[in-house]
Design a protein around this motif. Structure first.
Motif, PDB file in Angstrom:
ATOM      1  N   ASN A 174      -0.931   4.532   8.688  1.00 31.07           N
ATOM      2  CA  ASN A 174      -1.497   5.524   7.914  1.00 31.07           C
ATOM      3  C   ASN A 174      -1.823   6.570   8.753  1.00 31.07           C
ATOM      4  OD1 ASN A 174      -4.579   5.342   5.868  1.00 31.07           O
ATOM      5  ND2 ASN A 174      -2.646   6.444   5.311  1.00 31.07           N
ATOM      6  N   PHE A 212      -6.276  12.364  -1.502  1.00 24.99           N
ATOM      7  CA  PHE A 212      -6.129  10.975  -1.196  1.00 24.99           C
ATOM      8  C   PHE A 212      -7.369   9.838  -0.984  1.00 24.99           C
ATOM      9  CE2 PHE A 212      -2.455  13.882   0.393  1.00 24.99           C
ATOM     10  CZ  PHE A 212      -1.479  13.430  -0.409  1.00 24.99           C
ATOM     11  N   SER A 264       7.953   8.813  -1.901  1.00 25.22           N
ATOM     12  CA  SER A 264       6.959   9.755  -2.194  1.00 25.22           C
ATOM     13  C   SER A 264       7.386  11.371  -1.525  1.00 25.22           C
ATOM     14  CB  SER A 264       5.866   9.406  -1.570  1.00 25.22           C
ATOM     15  OG  SER A 264       4.781  10.403  -1.621  1.00 25.22           O
ATOM     16  N   LYS A 289      -9.611   8.324  -2.689  1.00 28.22           N
ATOM     17  CA  LYS A 289      -9.718   7.470  -3.697  1.00 28.22           C
ATOM     18  C   LYS A 289      -8.793   6.239  -3.136  1.00 28.22           C
ATOM     19  CE  LYS A 289     -10.228   5.660  -8.318  1.00 28.22           C
ATOM     20  NZ  LYS A 289     -10.168   6.121  -9.796  1.00 28.22           N
ATOM     21  N   GLY A 290      -7.682   6.649  -3.036  1.00 26.74           N
ATOM     22  CA  GLY A 290      -6.483   5.505  -2.616  1.00 26.74           C
ATOM     23  C   GLY A 290      -6.708   5.218  -1.052  1.00 26.74           C
ATOM     24  N   TRP A 291      -7.076   5.946  -0.165  1.00 26.88           N
ATOM     25  CA  TRP A 291      -7.458   5.648   1.008  1.00 26.88           C
ATOM     26  C   TRP A 291      -8.610   4.499   1.342  1.00 26.88           C
ATOM     27  CZ3 TRP A 291      -7.252  11.054   3.589  1.00 26.88           C
ATOM     28  CH2 TRP A 291      -5.798  11.549   3.490  1.00 26.88           C
ATOM     29  N   SER A 330       0.734  -1.148   0.113  1.00 28.40           N
ATOM     30  CA  SER A 330       0.020   0.148  -0.129  1.00 28.40           C
ATOM     31  C   SER A 330       0.924   1.228   0.115  1.00 28.40           C
ATOM     32  CB  SER A 330      -0.827  -0.173   1.167  1.00 28.40           C
ATOM     33  OG  SER A 330      -1.693  -1.019   1.345  1.00 28.40           O
ATOM     34  N   GLU A 331       2.216   1.242   0.493  1.00 26.15           N
ATOM     35  CA  GLU A 331       2.786   2.458   0.803  1.00 26.15           C
ATOM     36  C   GLU A 331       3.603   2.890  -0.372  1.00 26.15           C
ATOM     37  OE1 GLU A 331       3.034   4.640   3.254  1.00 26.15           O
ATOM     38  OE2 GLU A 331       1.247   3.415   4.476  1.00 26.15           O
ATOM     39  N   SER A 345      -9.792   2.568  -1.017  1.00 24.36           N
ATOM     40  CA  SER A 345      -9.381   1.194  -1.668  1.00 24.36           C
ATOM     41  C   SER A 345      -8.374   0.550  -0.561  1.00 24.36           C
ATOM     42  CB  SER A 345      -8.573   1.530  -3.098  1.00 24.36           C
ATOM     43  OG  SER A 345      -9.237   2.013  -3.987  1.00 24.36           O
ATOM     44  N   ARG A 346      -7.691   1.444   0.054  1.00 22.30           N
ATOM     45  CA  ARG A 346      -6.763   0.609   1.081  1.00 22.30           C
ATOM     46  C   ARG A 346      -7.710  -0.025   2.111  1.00 22.30           C
ATOM     47  NH1 ARG A 346      -1.085   3.105   3.415  1.00 22.30           N
ATOM     48  NH2 ARG A 346      -0.769   1.754   5.217  1.00 22.30           N
TER      49      ARG A 346
END
Length: 218
Positions: A91, A152, A20, A154-156, A15-16, A158-159
């Motif tokens: 997170n 962020f 970045s 959308k990514g969160w 996930s990470e 999904s995670r």
């Protein structure tokens, strides 16, 4: 459980991602989720961003274990719950993850962000699936309230979905596989000894006996 640390770590690292340095990310520059601050605290005191880019797998594991896994008592949590809390801690911080876990335990658990005997007892008293679901729901609600959600979110989302599924799988023991029964061997028809079978007298006698035994009664 501590035996789940390596598996949980590999899931978190997926996930990470890699390097970045997003200006919108309050964590600053990170490599595989490790911030420069945490790398300096647990890896190399005078580390630069260049050092962070070259962080070793062993150093990564040390940071994640000491700053996140140990902080949420990962080794003492039930299977699946350990991963869900660990990923939340990575997170959003260990203190917040611990408080949300305590809230998921229900009335009577102090939400002080420190996972001790009382919290562990409360977690173990509930079905792991219920704790995981409650925790993931609360985590997603928290993330949606953040001002960085539009960037962020959308990514969160999904995670958290992936964490819920994987944690549930870890919490559900694999069904025992039945041991197949060995098929019974068919009864062997009596055979005369080889030496007897080769003797014409005995061979003839056995032929007569077979014929008599094979007759049907009237």
């Amino acid at each position: 459980m501590d035996r789940n640390f390596q598996q949980a770590l590999q899931l978190v690292l997926k996930s990470e991602g890699g390097w970045s340095e997003n200006p919108a990310d309050p964590g600053g520059a990170t490599m595989k989720g490790v911030t420069l601050t945490n790398f300096r605290r647990y890896g190399k005191a005078d580390a630069t961003k260049a050092d962070l880019r070259k962080i070793s797998d062993e150093q990564i594991a040390t940071v994640y274990r000491r700053f996140y896994w140990d902080a949420v008592a990962g080794a003492e949590l039930p299977d699946g719950v350990d991963y869900a809390v660990f990923d939340f801690a990575v997170n959003s911080g260990p203190g917040r993850a611990a408080k949300y876990l305590q809230a998921a335990c229900g009335v009577g658990v102090v939400q002080d962000g420190r996972i001790g005997p009382a919290t562990l007892a409360a977690v173990r008293a509930k079905p792991s699936g219920v704790v995981i679901d409650t925790l993931c729901d609360a985590r997603l609600s928290f993330l949606k309230r953040l001002p960085t959600w539009p960037t962020f979110g959308k990514g969160w989302q999904s995670r958290v979905v992936a964490v819920r599924i994987q944690a549930m799988m870890m919490a559900t023991p694999a069904p025992a596989q039945p041991v197949p029964a060995r098929p019974a061997a068919p009864p062997a028809s009596p055979q005369p000894p080889a030496a007897v079978e080769r003797n014409p007298f005995w061979a003839g006698l056995f032929a007569i006996l077979k014929a008599i035994l094979g007759r049907k009664s009237p």
